[in-house]
Design a protein around this motif. Structure first.
Motif, PDB file in Angstrom:
ATOM      1  N   ILE A  32       9.028 -21.813 -29.229  1.00 32.89           N
ATOM      2  CA  ILE A  32       9.976 -21.937 -28.127  1.00 32.89           C
ATOM      3  C   ILE A  32       9.203 -22.235 -26.838  1.00 32.89           C
ATOM      4  N   GLY A  33       9.691 -23.227 -26.095  1.00 28.98           N
ATOM      5  CA  GLY A  33       9.079 -23.598 -24.822  1.00 28.98           C
ATOM      6  C   GLY A  33       8.024 -24.681 -24.919  1.00 28.98           C
ATOM      7  N   ILE A  73      13.650 -25.421 -28.186  1.00 23.77           N
ATOM      8  CA  ILE A  73      14.519 -24.279 -27.847  1.00 23.77           C
ATOM      9  C   ILE A  73      14.883 -23.455 -29.080  1.00 23.77           C
ATOM     10  N   ALA A  95      15.582 -29.551 -26.629  1.00 24.32           N
ATOM     11  CA  ALA A  95      16.378 -29.979 -25.486  1.00 24.32           C
ATOM     12  C   ALA A  95      15.712 -31.223 -24.921  1.00 24.32           C
ATOM     13  N   GLU A 132      11.797 -30.015 -24.715  1.00 23.47           N
ATOM     14  CA  GLU A 132      11.305 -28.655 -24.862  1.00 23.47           C
ATOM     15  C   GLU A 132      11.927 -27.997 -26.088  1.00 23.47           C
TER      16      GLU A 132
END
Length: 197
Positions: free
Chosen positions: A52-53, A41, A3, A39
């Motif tokens: 993730i993150g 995702i 993202a 980030e």
């Protein structure tokens, strides 16, 4: 899958919007953007470096100004926690280019004299900072004299206008970012034999 939180705006992006710089095959022709930060995702089954993150930044062939970008993990680097999205979004293209030229290709070392032309631009400002961090003596060339104090603050030892380039040589390394008449150097102004570096 990332993202996008911030994306850089480079000359190539503006040229693409005008129809003069098509994206490489496999990248969107209608969405500019060569660098971004965002980030993670989603990940593929073979991804090992990121999860993730995670906050990452990368250079891509195009499409970085979209909301979502697919990127190979080998092209991405971590965004340190103390760096904002905006700073990270404009970092990869200029710093990777300057690092490749000065460190990877040339092997700039402490004590060498380096000339950075176009030092007020993106790759130029990155080149000044990287050369300074290496311990080189940095002579920076910029046409806009109102930018000279800012370039000194980045780590340049001397900031000159392009017409003074020859007066401040010889140079061990030149990061030439302008071309043509802005770089009047010839082999007679280099401190080594032609073809040695």
């Amino acid at each position: 899958m990332v993202a996008v939180r911030a994306a850089g705006l480079n000359g190539a992006d503006m040229m693409q919007r005008l129809g003069f710089y098509p994206a490489p095959p496999g990248y969107p022709q209608d969405i500019p953007g060569m660098e971004f930060a965002g980030e993670v995702i989603g990940t593929g089954s073979e991804v090992r470096r990121f999860g993730i993150g995670d906050r990452i930044m990368a250079v891509v062939g195009g499409g970085a100004q979209a909301e979502l970008v697919l990127v190979d993990e080998g092209s991405a680097i971590d965004v340190p926690e103390n760096i904002t999205w905006e700073e990270a979004g404009g970092f990869p293209e200029v710093f990777i280019t300057a690092y490749d030229a000065l460190i990877t290709q040339v092997g700039l070392t402490a004590g060498e004299r380096v000339l950075v032309t176009g030092a007020a631009g993106g790759v130029g400002t990155a080149g000044v900072q990287l050369a300074h961090a290496t311990g080189a003596h940095v002579v920076a060339s910029a046409r806009r004299e109102e930018a000279h104090d800012q370039i000194l603050a980045l780590g340049a030892d001397e900031v000159i206008v392009p017409d003074e380039t020859l007066d401040y040589g010889p140079y061990d390394v030149v990061l030439e970012l302008v071309g043509g008449p802005a770089c009047p150097l010839s082999s007679a102004h280099w401190p080594w034999e032609a073809g040695s570096r």
